[in-house]
Design an enzyme around this catalytic site. Structure first.
Site, short mmCIF file in Angstrom:
data_model
loop_
_atom_site.label_atom_id
_atom_site.label_comp_id
_atom_site.label_asym_id
_atom_site.label_seq_id
_atom_site.Cartn_x
_atom_site.Cartn_y
_atom_site.Cartn_z
N ALA A 27 0.59 -1.30 0.05
CA ALA A 27 -0.20 0.08 -0.11
C ALA A 27 1.02 1.43 0.01
O ALA A 27 1.78 1.24 0.63
CB ALA A 27 -0.87 0.08 1.45
N THR A 29 -2.24 -5.90 -1.53
CA THR A 29 -2.43 -7.48 -1.14
C THR A 29 -1.08 -7.79 -0.67
O THR A 29 -1.05 -8.82 0.20
CB THR A 29 -2.62 -8.14 -2.58
OG1 THR A 29 -3.86 -7.66 -2.99
CG2 THR A 29 -2.33 -9.47 -2.64
N ASP A 65 -3.96 11.01 -12.75
CA ASP A 65 -4.17 9.61 -13.02
C ASP A 65 -4.90 9.66 -14.21
O ASP A 65 -6.10 9.65 -14.16
CB ASP A 65 -5.02 9.04 -11.57
CG ASP A 65 -4.19 7.75 -11.18
OD1 ASP A 65 -3.43 7.19 -11.89
OD2 ASP A 65 -4.82 7.54 -10.20
N SER A 97 0.61 1.85 -17.81
CA SER A 97 1.22 1.40 -16.52
C SER A 97 1.10 -0.08 -16.38
O SER A 97 1.87 -0.91 -16.32
CB SER A 97 0.65 2.33 -15.27
OG SER A 97 1.37 1.67 -14.14
#
Lengths: 500, 500
Positions: free
Chosen positions: A206, A213, A266, A274
């Site tokens: 994170a 994950t 973004d 990406s």
């Protein structure tokens, strides 16, 4: 000539040179106006952003200091004599200027830019210029060209000799993120591996969310696995759930992201380039993309999701990927837990078929796993979900997960649920009408997640559930008083839960 | 809490915080992913880019180091206890994101961005994002809004009580640059001052060129003059020729330029906003802009020049400036000298009416001065050039220049022409067909200009002049062997002069 000095300063993916203001060998102001210098010594050369030092203990007037990454990249010994010359900006930056002026770039031009980015010849402001020029305007052909360039600039994993159910198929999944608790990968991977389809899953930790994950898997197993070990592991267990940091896949993407993230810009185009560059470099042949849609998710409307889906399909097809997109419900967190330990608990409850296991996490994992299983030609169209359910409910998926955990080895530390617990109560009788993903993630982070694996939020009510005034909506878990106080104060301001 | 430490590192208009990687009070990785931290202590707060330090001699694990500008801006004593919190990016950056997405910004929105830029709340990559978004697309209304915002963010010079020939008129001129030897300001200012029109000229030092007006004037006089002294000086001598570095006019522009320059992204819109914000802040009411056009100049075609002129006029009008634009010949260097001492020689030859003084520099200065003199209502339309010639040829301009020089005081050091001299010879009989401004400037810089004031190029042949094989085209002057060798080698590769 100046004497080279290695400064133990990590300037985080940017080369920085430190020059003493009283440097007598060169005119500091000349370089200062240009913002950069080129450091040279027979044949080796490095472009670096310039900082000026007044303290001779850091850099003396006859020295030049290089930050840690820059020193490593130049590759000369400390004490070497080096020249400074006025910087020659990377030639490919001329192309970025053309792009700013409205030009569409060819594959070769994008490749030239990405090569220079990978070689760290671009400063962060040059990278920002490239990203913003792309964010303003980018053709679909450019997205494809950029993706190809990023793949070519790194290593590419090979998976020959894998004995899967289907010759040569390497399955993978990726969720574009934004939904707390959405740990489907940890259920999908063991289901698909149990079926016999290879699925080497690498995940990130994170950055701005309360758990990635990799963070959650690390509650159960070691995730810090070198590439060769990961390949051996997949050969044996068919799947893995490791941290992607060891694999130098699409290194240009990592550099671009290090500038994109602080800017929080973004775009669809950059997202697609990406993700697909990383997946193709990882050797995936069959890929499922999960796009959650909801009012507090990354993608907020169905029409946005469809536009993104089409771009994934368009670029994926041309890269030779078999690519499917699942548009899923992103209106509220998935499962009950938010934070590594709590999410690992939910995942294991589903894999163990525990009655208390969260049904939404289970059904979502089955949906995604089912679509991946249908990549196997032997699985009849429309029966993937059934096959996934069988593998889960029979315990085959749990066995596969236990095999993966055993192969990856034990976690670096035992993580326990945070012992400081506060309940956040409903302000009224009614039905939970919404859960704010962004707000809840923020509270979980303040409580200490993901660094403190046991910190987070345990949701006791989800959307549509009844609650009475004073009954708990969720519990905050933390391990330190400071984090506990911060998270509680922030939740008191706005709990993130609406009751109507 | 961490202990604040002042690091003598100048990170050049960007706030940088240095944290030890083994910092125990905070999770370094959390901040690292975000790229920045916010440093706080009761009421004071600073946003800084994060660098990681491994050497405890630079920053210990319980310390946070701030770079020189950042430390000054936070304004706390060394040793103070400070908190770190996750960075709150400047709110106005949301508007930059909207601009990247194609929005046109209002005056208020641009003002919010420029305020945050001025307060150094933007990192360099955020500034780059803003600049590139503007470079991609900017309406004329936005150029005006940006200019107004930059004016409002700084101080504004007041010129009350100036006894000029025309009540309240403050004349100024600005050349967009790019042409070596184009030192008209040093002739125009004394002519205009001799007429009695106040013309407080501030100039920059060269950044990428071999001499700025401030560098050349410094051969003759002190240019490092504080604002109050400059105002007193103009009251007395009507004109001045000082370095602009002391005047905090449009500080946002300085910050934007520190990112724009290394990117070398120069749009019309940003050029106009930058120049006009500085001029209005300097209190100018009447402004002449000189746009040289030529194949190796900044502006290469007449149509480009006209588009730029119209934008200057449009924005200038709305700012209440009386603005004129002169489009001039930028096809070759002006005068004979390139480099501070050589250019000062040319200027003084023109002011002294020396027969050897370069005619092109004289005529160009008269053209510009004439247009400025016509700002005076008492000067008959069309007679400005005649009036300028009278003032120059009568010696009145020379007297004004001598007055200005006496008021500004002697130069910090006596500068002599570089004693190492090499002649570059014509390769053939013929006529000089072109002089490459860019190439010649580069050679003069390699010879040591402007840091070495006596270094540079003395042109012996200009375009259209006959030359025989082996006769000198120009002389290179330098003071150190290293510079001399570099410049000669570069000139040998390509002299920058074409003979046909």
């Amino acid at each position: 000539m100046l004497t080279l000095r290695h400064l133990a300063i990590d300037t985080v993916r940017e080369n920085v040179a430190f020059l003493n203001r009283r440097c007598t060998r060169y005119h500091v102001e000349d370089f200062l106006g240009l913002g950069r210098v080129e450091v040279r010594n027979d044949g080796r050369s490095l472009l670096a952003v310039l900082n000026i030092v007044d303290d001779p203990a850091i850099v003396a007037p006859d020295e030049i200091g290089l930050s840690d990454p820059a020193f490593g990249q130049l590759g000369l010994a400390e004490g070497s004599a080096v020249h400074l010359v006025p910087p020659t900006p990377p030639e490919s930056f001329e192309l970025v200027r053309a792009k700013v002026g409205g030009a569409a770039l060819t594959d070769d031009q994008l490749a030239a830019i990405i090569r220079d980015v990978t070689d760290q010849r671009y400063s962060k402001i040059e990278i920002a210029a490239f990203l913003i020029a792309c964010a303003s305007f980018m053709t679909t052909a450019e997205v494809l060209g950029l993706t190809r360039a990023m793949i070519a600039a790194g290593t590419r994993l090979q998976w020959e000799g894998l004995n899967g159910v289907s010759g040569g198929t390497i399955a993978d999944k990726h969720c574009i993120g934004g939904i707390p608790g959405n740990r489907t990968s940890m259920i999908v991977v063991p289901i698909v591996a149990a079926h016999g389809l290879p699925i080497p899953k690498t995940s990130s930790r994170a950055i701005t969310s309360p758990a990635g994950t990799a963070d959650t898997m690390e509650v159960l197993a070691n995730v810090d696995v070198p590439v060769e070990r990961m390949q051996a592991l997949v050969r044996e267990a068919k799947g893995c759930l490791v941290w992607g940091g060891h694999v130098r896949l699409s290194p240009a993407d990592d550099i671009l992201i290090s500038v994109e993230r602080p800017l929080a810009i973004d775009t669809r185009e950059q997202l697609v380039a990406s993700i697909l560059s990383k997946k193709v470099a990882a050797g995936s042949t069959h890929l499922l993309i999960d796009i959650p849609v909801g009012p507090s998710a990354k993608i907020r409307t169905a029409s946005e999701a469809v536009r993104l889906r089409k771009l994934f399909e368009h670029v994926g097809d041309r890269l030779g990927l078999t690519l499917e997109v699942a548009i899923t419900d992103g209106s509220q967190p998935v499962g009950r837990g938010i934070g590594p330990v709590l999410e690992a608990r939910d995942v294991m409850a589903v894999l163990r078929n525990a009655p208390a296991g969260p049904a939404d996490l289970k059904e979502r994992a089955l949906l995604l796993a089912g679509r991946i299983l249908e990549f196997d030609p032997a699985v009849r169209g429309g029966s993937g979900n059934r096959r996934a359910r069988d593998l889960l409910e029979s315990g085959a998926a749990l066995a596969a997960m236990e095999h993966i955990i055993a192969m990856q080895g034990p976690p670096p530390a035992v993580a326990a649920l945070g012992s400081l617990v506060a309940e956040v109560a409903s302000p009224a009788d009614g039905v939970v009408s919404s859960l704010d993903c962004y707000r809840l993630a923020r509270i979980a982070r303040l409580a200490g997640a993901p660094t403190d694996k046991g910190a987070g939020i345990d949701l006791l009510r989800k959307v549509g559930e009844r609650v009475r005034r004073g009954e708990p909506l969720y519990r905050i878990h933390a391990s330190t008083n400071a984090d506990f106080t911060f998270a509680q104060a922030f939740a008191a301001e706005n709990s993130g839960v609406a009751v109507a």
